[in-house]
Scaffold this motif. Structure first.
Motif: not given
Length: 307
Positions: A39, A207-209
């Motif tokens: 991302h 957004n995910g880590g």
């Protein structure tokens, strides 16, 4: 003193301008390599974190002692010129604002700088410089025609794009007005990078880590973004602002879209277009008009406040 130095080295500005354009547009290469399996907020987090950590020991050991006021000022500018500027465009693209339109708006920073120079810096551009600035914007538009669409993103996403561009322009002229660019570049850049990294960490975690992908393309992209798009680019940018007017420095950013397309052609085999070369010619002429002969006319004294 600066004026005398600039006259003594007439080739200094062309060299610095070329370095600024190449480094400003080099971000495309790093983003291209890193964003294929990560991302964009994660990419920006690692870019700013690695940059700040590399600079940290030099910022602490080399240069004058940094006071709390100077740190707070640089944190504000880091949030503006890195987090809001880069993150705003990334958010807009994530909301499906067409990339071509985002690129066009982002490259209108010089036009906003020119408009802000009089009210913030007390500098009035000559008619020649306004014509050059307008031609630069026209060249950017010509280059962007092939990829320019309005898209179906929500209205706020378009406003974020415009706002990010205005934030960068305003932060540039305010730094010049306050004299904060006089801080050693490695110190100011360190503070700005670490500030942006903390803010991007929140976005990346959402957004995910924060864990990076373990592959060579991501590592190469981050290394490229740190060395060329951060150290070299921001270093040249702030050094140029110390020696030249913000309008003159900003005008060369108009050259970044066609140079970015040349990066894409050279490294990724992307096709070139007639519009790109036409736009490049128009932009070059506009930059020449802005930077040559025409002198910015001061209409008030500028008081510099060193941090």
């Amino acid at each position: 003193m600066m004026l005398a130095q600039n006259k003594a080295y007439p080739l200094l500005w062309p060299i610095m301008a070329a370095a600024l354009v190449l480094s400003w547009s080099s971000g495309f290469v790093g983003i291209r390599f890193t964003s294929e399996n990560a991302h964009v907020m994660l990419v920006l987090f690692w870019r700013t974190l690695v940059s700040g950590l590399i600079l940290l020991p030099f910022a602490l050991l080399i240069g004058p002692r940094i006071g709390a006021r100077a740190v707070s000022q640089q944190m504000v500018f880091g949030a503006a010129t890195m987090f809001l500027y880069l993150g705003g465009f990334a958010l807009a693209i994530g909301q499906r604002v067409p990339t071509g339109l985002v690129a066009l708006i982002s490259d209108l920073v010089p036009l906003a700088i020119a408009a802000l120079s009089q009210p913030v810096l007390g500098q009035r551009l000559s008619g020649r410089q306004w014509v050059g600035t307008a031609l630069g914007a026209a060249g950017v538009l010509i280059v962007s025609l092939d990829s320019l669409t309005l898209g179906t993103a929500p209205l706020w996403a378009y406003l974020v794009t415009v706002g990010s561009m205005l934030v960068m322009a305003l932060a540039t002229v305010v730094q010049k007005r306050m004299g904060t660019i006089d801080m050693p570049i490695h110190q100011s850049l360190c503070i700005q990078c670490l500030t942006a990294a903390m803010l991007f960490a929140v976005c990346a975690a959402w957004n995910g880590g924060l864990a990076p992908p373990l592959d060579g393309r991501f590592a190469f992209g981050i290394a490229w973004l740190v060395l060329f798009s951060t150290f070299f680019c921001y270093g040249i940018y702030y050094a140029s602002l110390r020696l030249y007017s913000v309008a003159q420095v900003g005008s060369v950013i108009y050259l970044s879209p066609p140079v970015t397309m040349l990066w894409g052609w050279a490294m990724f085999g992307e096709p070139l277009s007639t519009a790109m070369f036409l736009g490049l010619g128009v932009t070059l002429f506009g930059v020449w008009l802005t930077a040559s002969r025409g002198r910015i006319q001061p209409i008030m004294d500028i008081k510099e406040v060193n941090p």
